[in-house]
Design an enzyme around this catalytic site. Sequence first.
Site, PDB file in Angstrom:
ATOM      1  N   TYR A   1      27.261  83.789 132.097  1.00  0.00           N
ATOM      2  CA  TYR A   1      25.817  83.594 131.962  1.00  0.00           C
ATOM      3  C   TYR A   1      25.063  84.886 132.252  1.00  0.00           C
ATOM      4  O   TYR A   1      24.170  85.283 131.502  1.00  0.00           O
ATOM      5  CB  TYR A   1      25.384  82.488 132.928  1.00  0.00           C
ATOM      6  CG  TYR A   1      23.906  82.175 132.901  1.00  0.00           C
ATOM      7  CD1 TYR A   1      23.371  81.389 131.896  1.00  0.00           C
ATOM      8  CD2 TYR A   1      23.047  82.657 133.896  1.00  0.00           C
ATOM      9  CE1 TYR A   1      22.018  81.083 131.871  1.00  0.00           C
ATOM     10  CE2 TYR A   1      21.710  82.360 133.884  1.00  0.00           C
ATOM     11  CZ  TYR A   1      21.190  81.568 132.867  1.00  0.00           C
ATOM     12  OH  TYR A   1      19.839  81.277 132.839  1.00  0.00           O
TER      13      TYR A   1
ATOM     14  N   LYS B   1      22.674  86.995 129.631  1.00  0.00           N
ATOM     15  CA  LYS B   1      21.251  87.221 129.858  1.00  0.00           C
ATOM     16  C   LYS B   1      20.918  88.709 129.950  1.00  0.00           C
ATOM     17  O   LYS B   1      19.817  89.138 129.596  1.00  0.00           O
ATOM     18  CB  LYS B   1      20.794  86.477 131.119  1.00  0.00           C
ATOM     19  CG  LYS B   1      20.825  84.954 130.958  1.00  0.00           C
ATOM     20  CD  LYS B   1      20.008  84.485 129.763  1.00  0.00           C
ATOM     21  CE  LYS B   1      19.894  82.978 129.699  1.00  0.00           C
ATOM     22  NZ  LYS B   1      19.052  82.510 128.566  1.00  0.00           N
TER      23      LYS B   1
END
Length: 290
Positions: free
Chosen positions: A157, A161
């Site tokens: 993640y 991002k």
Amino acid sequence: MRLLDGRAGIVTGGGKGLGRAFALHLASLGAAVVVNNRNREVDSAGSVVAEITAAGGRAVADYSDVADPHAGEDLVALALSAFGRLDFCVTSAAVSAPAMFHKTSVEAFAAVQTVNVLGTAGVAAAAARHLRGAGGGRIVLVASTAGLHGEPTVSAYAASKGAVIALGRTIAAEGASRGVFTNVLLPYATTQMTDAGMAGQFRDAMTAASVAPVVAALVDPAGTLNGEVIVAANGSLRATSAVEWGTVRVPSTLDAAGLAGLLGSSRAGKPHEYRTAQDAFADFAEETLP
């Protein structure tokens, strides 16, 4: 007249959490919204559309999976057929697969990148193509401070991002001359993704709705902010930036202690901020060449 009367946009991941809050708030300000969420049964785009229309707004539901390479073009086409225009795009769809990095698999890591990076890029690219031809518009990419600082147990993640932040700054540089302004939002909010890890004293304050006004300001047609990376939560925000510190010379031989000392000297020097990597390179070269 409301801020977004007469405007139309796309919100991905709009069935729940941040995306839902964004869609509802934008609609309350007059925007017609394509609400995208791939789940048809739980936290569906249709339920959000029903809330918007019950309040007198305009919205249509879309159930595309943003990981589908055709999703972006389909979303743009839906906005044009339903509302006759597209003025902004907010990419909020994302997934996470928590795991210590040494315990994750390449397949699990790739699955997160497919949704969070390729899914964001595909929708944003389709929107950008239309907006450039239409004379301008606004794009907001939703990322995370995990992509800015890193975050244990969510390596996939965080990596995704970080990619979204870099993507947003790149789109901003490319689109400025055509009136397509892109910014990146890093929200803190209690959502289904974050609820388990959110400390109790913060849970009620860190609402998704408290972030939505920043999104509205970023898609305001009168605004010209471009390339900003903004942390927002609990009715507050912080500007962020990529910073390179002072330039120091490296000797011909160097050990770990020497490198640590040089880095300390650099951090004590003048901070440098740049809009693009080309600008950073040009400045570095100017400082270091004879």
